[in-house]
Design a protein around this motif. Structure first.
Motif, short mmCIF file in Angstrom:
data_model
loop_
_atom_site.label_atom_id
_atom_site.label_comp_id
_atom_site.label_asym_id
_atom_site.label_seq_id
_atom_site.Cartn_x
_atom_site.Cartn_y
_atom_site.Cartn_z
N ALA A 67 0.83 -1.21 0.00
CA ALA A 67 0.00 0.00 0.00
C ALA A 67 0.87 1.25 0.00
O ALA A 67 0.56 2.23 -0.69
N GLY A 68 1.94 1.23 0.75
CA GLY A 68 2.85 2.38 0.78
C GLY A 68 3.53 2.60 -0.55
O GLY A 68 3.75 3.73 -0.98
N LYS A 69 3.86 1.51 -1.24
CA LYS A 69 4.50 1.62 -2.55
C LYS A 69 3.55 2.26 -3.56
O LYS A 69 3.96 3.07 -4.37
N GLN A 70 2.26 1.89 -3.48
CA GLN A 70 1.27 2.49 -4.38
C GLN A 70 1.12 3.98 -4.09
O GLN A 70 0.98 4.79 -5.01
N LYS A 71 1.15 4.36 -2.83
CA LYS A 71 1.02 5.78 -2.48
C LYS A 71 2.22 6.56 -2.98
O LYS A 71 2.08 7.68 -3.47
N LEU A 72 3.42 5.99 -2.88
CA LEU A 72 4.61 6.67 -3.36
C LEU A 72 4.61 6.81 -4.88
O LEU A 72 5.13 7.78 -5.42
N ALA A 73 4.03 5.84 -5.57
CA ALA A 73 3.99 5.90 -7.03
C ALA A 73 3.10 7.05 -7.51
O ALA A 73 3.33 7.59 -8.59
N SER A 74 2.12 7.44 -6.71
CA SER A 74 1.21 8.51 -7.13
C SER A 74 1.75 9.90 -6.80
O SER A 74 1.18 10.90 -7.22
N VAL A 75 2.86 9.99 -6.08
CA VAL A 75 3.44 11.28 -5.73
C VAL A 75 4.16 11.84 -6.94
O VAL A 75 5.02 11.18 -7.52
N PRO A 76 3.82 13.07 -7.36
CA PRO A 76 4.52 13.64 -8.52
C PRO A 76 5.96 13.97 -8.18
O PRO A 76 6.27 14.41 -7.08
N SER A 77 6.81 13.74 -9.11
CA SER A 77 8.23 14.04 -8.91
C SER A 77 8.72 14.94 -10.02
O SER A 77 9.66 14.64 -10.73
N GLY A 78 8.06 16.07 -10.20
CA GLY A 78 8.41 17.02 -11.24
C GLY A 78 9.81 17.56 -11.02
O GLY A 78 10.44 17.36 -10.01
N GLY A 79 10.32 18.26 -11.98
CA GLY A 79 11.65 18.83 -11.86
C GLY A 79 12.72 17.94 -12.46
O GLY A 79 13.70 18.43 -12.98
N ALA A 80 12.54 16.66 -12.39
CA ALA A 80 13.55 15.76 -12.94
C ALA A 80 13.58 15.88 -14.46
O ALA A 80 14.64 15.80 -15.07
N VAL A 81 12.43 16.10 -15.06
CA VAL A 81 12.37 16.22 -16.52
C VAL A 81 13.06 17.50 -16.95
O VAL A 81 13.82 17.52 -17.90
N ALA A 82 12.80 18.58 -16.25
CA ALA A 82 13.39 19.87 -16.62
C ALA A 82 14.90 19.85 -16.41
O ALA A 82 15.64 20.44 -17.17
N GLY A 83 15.36 19.17 -15.38
CA GLY A 83 16.79 19.11 -15.10
C GLY A 83 17.54 18.30 -16.13
O GLY A 83 18.72 18.53 -16.37
N GLY A 84 16.89 17.37 -16.79
CA GLY A 84 17.56 16.53 -17.77
C GLY A 84 18.06 17.32 -18.97
O GLY A 84 19.13 17.08 -19.48
N GLY A 85 17.28 18.29 -19.44
CA GLY A 85 17.68 19.10 -20.57
C GLY A 85 18.87 19.98 -20.24
O GLY A 85 19.77 20.17 -21.05
N ALA A 86 18.87 20.53 -19.05
CA ALA A 86 19.97 21.39 -18.63
C ALA A 86 21.27 20.59 -18.49
O ALA A 86 22.35 21.06 -18.86
N ALA A 87 21.15 19.38 -17.98
CA ALA A 87 22.33 18.54 -17.82
C ALA A 87 22.91 18.16 -19.18
O ALA A 87 24.13 18.15 -19.38
N ALA A 88 22.04 17.87 -20.13
CA ALA A 88 22.51 17.50 -21.47
C ALA A 88 23.19 18.68 -22.14
O ALA A 88 24.22 18.52 -22.81
N ALA A 89 22.64 19.88 -21.96
CA ALA A 89 23.24 21.07 -22.56
C ALA A 89 24.62 21.35 -21.95
O ALA A 89 25.57 21.71 -22.65
N ALA A 90 24.72 21.18 -20.64
CA ALA A 90 26.00 21.41 -19.97
C ALA A 90 27.04 20.40 -20.42
O ALA A 90 28.21 20.73 -20.61
N GLU A 91 26.61 19.16 -20.60
CA GLU A 91 27.54 18.12 -21.06
C GLU A 91 28.03 18.41 -22.48
O GLU A 91 29.21 18.26 -22.79
N GLU A 92 27.11 18.87 -23.34
CA GLU A 92 27.49 19.20 -24.71
C GLU A 92 28.47 20.37 -24.74
O GLU A 92 29.45 20.36 -25.49
N LYS A 93 28.23 21.37 -23.90
CA LYS A 93 29.13 22.51 -23.82
C LYS A 93 30.52 22.07 -23.35
O LYS A 93 31.54 22.51 -23.88
N TRP A 94 30.55 21.17 -22.39
CA TRP A 94 31.83 20.65 -21.88
C TRP A 94 32.58 19.89 -22.97
O TRP A 94 33.80 20.03 -23.12
#
Length: 111
Positions: A57-84
């Motif tokens: 039951a706890g695992k199901q509750k955790l699955a419904s919690v939104p974890s935004g921000g990770a998607v936005a951070g992925g683009g920034a990390a890729a851009a920084a890696e390309e610049k490097w």
């Protein structure tokens, strides 16, 4: 959290319904003093319940919690890696000479 962990350890050890005495024994073995109020709360919440069902039951509750921000951070990390990578390639084309290399070149030209 430590009380829940001790409760789960007791259940894994084969004790289906651990008492406060069992949990205190586990906590004392690692040098933790048990707070009776918190311990009684954990036992009252978990007594009579199947631990596997509570975890599911706890695992199901955790699955419904939104974890935004990770998607936005992925683009920034890729851009920084390309610049490097571009910076690294640029450095390879125009290597800077170290002071030791300059000294060696000057010394060798004077021979």
């Amino acid at each position: 959290m430590r009380y829940v962990a001790a409760y789960l350890l007791a259940v894994l050890g084969g004790n289906a319904n651990p008492t406060s005495k069992d949990i205190k024994k586990i906590l004392d073995s690692v040098g933790i003093e048990a707070d009776d109020e918190k311990l009684d709360k954990v036992i009252s919440e978990l007594s009579g319940k199947d631990v596997q069902e509570v975890l599911a039951a706890g695992k199901q509750k955790l699955a419904s919690v939104p974890s935004g921000g990770a998607v936005a951070g992925g683009g920034a990390a890729a851009a920084a890696e390309e610049k490097w990578k571009r910076k690294k390639r640029k450095r390879k084309k125009n290597p800077r000479r170290s002071p030791m290399m300059i000294w060696a070149l000057v010394y060798l030209t004077r021979l």
